[in-house]
Write an enzyme that holds these catalytic residues in place. Sequence first.
Site, PDB file in Angstrom:
ATOM      1  N   ASP A 138     -10.117  -5.878  -3.396  1.00  0.00           N
ATOM      2  CA  ASP A 138      -9.498  -4.648  -2.649  1.00  0.00           C
ATOM      3  C   ASP A 138     -10.352  -3.316  -2.945  1.00  0.00           C
ATOM      4  O   ASP A 138     -10.477  -2.878  -3.935  1.00  0.00           O
ATOM      5  CB  ASP A 138      -8.099  -4.262  -3.012  1.00  0.00           C
ATOM      6  N   HIS A 175      -7.298  -6.025   0.793  1.00  0.00           N
ATOM      7  CA  HIS A 175      -6.242  -5.272   0.995  1.00  0.00           C
ATOM      8  C   HIS A 175      -5.450  -5.304   2.354  1.00  0.00           C
ATOM      9  O   HIS A 175      -4.373  -4.800   2.650  1.00  0.00           O
ATOM     10  CB  HIS A 175      -6.586  -3.736   1.207  1.00  0.00           C
ATOM     11  N   SER A 232       0.917  -1.246   0.043  1.00  0.00           N
ATOM     12  CA  SER A 232       0.088   0.097  -0.072  1.00  0.00           C
ATOM     13  C   SER A 232       0.885   1.341  -0.006  1.00  0.00           C
ATOM     14  O   SER A 232       1.584   1.418  -0.930  1.00  0.00           O
ATOM     15  CB  SER A 232      -0.919  -0.017   1.079  1.00  0.00           C
TER      16      SER A 232
END
Length: 278
Positions: free
Chosen positions: A222, A255, A146
């Site tokens: 995600d 995620h 991320s």
Amino acid sequence: MIETLSEHACFGGVQGFYRHTSSSIGLPMRFGLYRPPQPGPRPLLVYLAGLTCTEETFAIKAGAQQFAAEHGLMLLSPDTSPRDTGVEGADAAWDFGTGAGFYLDATQAPWSPHWHMESYLCAELAPLVLQHFMGRVDRVGIFGHSMGGHGALTLALRHPALFKSVSALAPIAAPTQCPWGQKALAGYLGNDRVEWARHDATELIKAGARCPAILIDVGLADKFLPDQLHPHLFESACQDGGQALTLRRHEGYDHSYYFISSFMRDHIAHHAQVLNAP
């Protein structure tokens, strides 16, 4: 001087957590380091965590140590920002300030005195760890998730002499074009979008920056994929620019660290292929 906070036997090696006073940050900083069981100087793989994470998150949740032990890699997990800075507003938002350093050097007040994460990682922490724990200075890789995936891509592109391998999991791949990135870049760097582009992996590729072959994994479930991550923009820039990229999209994955741990074996192997090469 490095202070040992704790050390734990793990897959034949040692998972440790440490603290030192950083000259780049101007404050104490913590980091995690896994040392594999193999003797002698070992390659170093740096993992950059995402928003709100600490130096412990990766070590606890990713399940990476078993694969690092198999391949003989040290795993370095820095914190994601300075802590206890006394800066007003540093803890006001989860996506900016504390826990959200975005792996760059801030130029704007009140962040510029301490938020020097790029200099800290590349010019201070990695050399310190390599020297203190006897790492291979010529075999350093970087990956992340991320915000940390953004950091891994941009730092690999900005420091190709240091990082010999690179990968990312669900990276913020075009931060100048997403809310997380725009907030961070404006806050830390001001309104100069030319400067923003120097910390955007997609824009760096367009400008001619190159790094070793990249592996990226993203989950199609995600929730941040459509608005924050934009891997398709990075993919297009790599295709146009001839940057080697393997971008894998996975049905059902989100995620979280469930996603990260599912593909950790592949990422460690990707780096080991380069870092352990003759």
